[in-house]
Scaffold this motif. Sequence first.
Motif, PDB file in Angstrom:
ATOM      1  N   GLY A  26       1.002  -1.236  -0.172  1.00  0.00           N
ATOM      2  CA  GLY A  26       0.162   0.021   0.173  1.00  0.00           C
ATOM      3  C   GLY A  26       1.167   1.038  -0.174  1.00  0.00           C
ATOM      4  N   ARG A  27       1.977   1.220   0.934  1.00  0.00           N
ATOM      5  CA  ARG A  27       2.536   2.750   0.551  1.00  0.00           C
ATOM      6  C   ARG A  27       3.758   2.678  -0.547  1.00  0.00           C
ATOM      7  NH1 ARG A  27       4.873   0.991   5.543  1.00  0.00           N
ATOM      8  NH2 ARG A  27       3.864   3.233   6.793  1.00  0.00           N
ATOM      9  N   ALA A  28       4.060   1.630  -0.588  1.00  0.00           N
ATOM     10  CA  ALA A  28       4.786   1.402  -2.170  1.00  0.00           C
ATOM     11  C   ALA A  28       3.541   1.725  -3.196  1.00  0.00           C
ATOM     12  CB  ALA A  28       4.926   0.015  -2.408  1.00  0.00           C
ATOM     13  N   VAL A  29       2.643   1.947  -3.801  1.00  0.00           N
ATOM     14  CA  VAL A  29       1.707   2.801  -4.202  1.00  0.00           C
ATOM     15  C   VAL A  29       1.495   3.975  -3.976  1.00  0.00           C
ATOM     16  CG1 VAL A  29      -0.641   1.927  -5.619  1.00  0.00           C
ATOM     17  CG2 VAL A  29       0.548  -0.278  -5.079  1.00  0.00           C
ATOM     18  N   ARG A  30       1.016   3.730  -3.349  1.00  0.00           N
ATOM     19  CA  ARG A  30       1.524   5.604  -2.913  1.00  0.00           C
ATOM     20  C   ARG A  30       2.316   6.383  -3.080  1.00  0.00           C
ATOM     21  NH1 ARG A  30      -2.427   3.165   0.672  1.00  0.00           N
ATOM     22  NH2 ARG A  30      -3.859   3.723   1.096  1.00  0.00           N
ATOM     23  N   ILE A  31       3.905   6.012  -2.679  1.00  0.00           N
ATOM     24  CA  ILE A  31       5.009   6.769  -3.808  1.00  0.00           C
ATOM     25  C   ILE A  31       5.341   6.775  -4.764  1.00  0.00           C
ATOM     26  CG2 ILE A  31       7.382   6.286  -3.428  1.00  0.00           C
ATOM     27  CD1 ILE A  31       7.451   4.846  -0.488  1.00  0.00           C
ATOM     28  N   LYS A  57      -5.372   0.508   5.692  1.00  0.00           N
ATOM     29  CA  LYS A  57      -5.600   0.791   4.413  1.00  0.00           C
ATOM     30  C   LYS A  57      -6.358   1.984   4.244  1.00  0.00           C
ATOM     31  CE  LYS A  57      -9.133  -2.019   1.468  1.00  0.00           C
ATOM     32  NZ  LYS A  57     -10.077  -3.277   1.300  1.00  0.00           N
ATOM     33  N   GLY A  58      -6.813   2.536   3.376  1.00  0.00           N
ATOM     34  CA  GLY A  58      -7.223   3.584   2.929  1.00  0.00           C
ATOM     35  C   GLY A  58      -6.449   5.271   4.048  1.00  0.00           C
ATOM     36  N   SER A  59      -4.902   5.221   4.305  1.00  0.00           N
ATOM     37  CA  SER A  59      -4.155   5.430   4.963  1.00  0.00           C
ATOM     38  C   SER A  59      -3.951   6.878   3.827  1.00  0.00           C
ATOM     39  CB  SER A  59      -3.468   5.070   6.060  1.00  0.00           C
ATOM     40  OG  SER A  59      -3.953   4.624   6.875  1.00  0.00           O
ATOM     41  N   GLN A  60      -3.931   7.286   4.530  1.00  0.00           N
ATOM     42  CA  GLN A  60      -2.289   8.297   3.623  1.00  0.00           C
ATOM     43  C   GLN A  60      -0.652   8.368   3.843  1.00  0.00           C
ATOM     44  OE1 GLN A  60      -3.620  12.722   3.975  1.00  0.00           O
ATOM     45  NE2 GLN A  60      -5.186  12.774   3.313  1.00  0.00           N
TER      46      GLN A  60
END
Length: 206
Positions: A97-102, A198-201
Amino acid sequence: MAKENLPDSMRFIMKWEGGLVDDPDDRGGRTNKGVTQKVYDSWRSRSGQPARDVKQIGDEEVQAIYEGNYWTPAGCDLLRRGLDLAQFDTAVNMGTGRAVRILQEAVGAGVDGQFGPSTKSACDACDLGTALIRYTQIREGLYKRFAQAPGQAKFLKGWMNRLNDLRREVGLPGFERGPEEPDFGDTSYIARIPDLPKGSQLERWD
């Protein structure tokens, strides 16, 4: 930009993922070959197998877990060479999840944690070198932020050594040379960072 890049990517990951680790300061928990006990329990349960100590994990299980839990969910098979490795390594160390946001932040896509068509288009259209520089800068900022938490400062040197080796591996200027053997810094392993809920920024990194 395909599954055939996975074996080379796995070689880089395994360079930095050591043996059995059970440090109370490691927020990833008991881990072997980069697979946490929690992840291993979940994978064996889904496979209809009884739980067992992650110390006993087999090489085929490691390969299957890395592909099914990180490579494919993080969209690595849809990315150009270099960006796929950066994404894979980040997913393993910091969560998919963090990787996709980065990745979304790095390529100028909307940051929602979902690897959809708009993210794929932004990845295809971006300047690869610029995106990799931006991507690794974000990851560096996050490491420095996480190192400020209680008990985490001892992991910063290892995190940065791994990140700089990634920069070398993907060909970023200024990182052409690196040690043959991994330098884990002030510990004997690279600490795992739990994924974002899940759902965090994405955390502030600059």
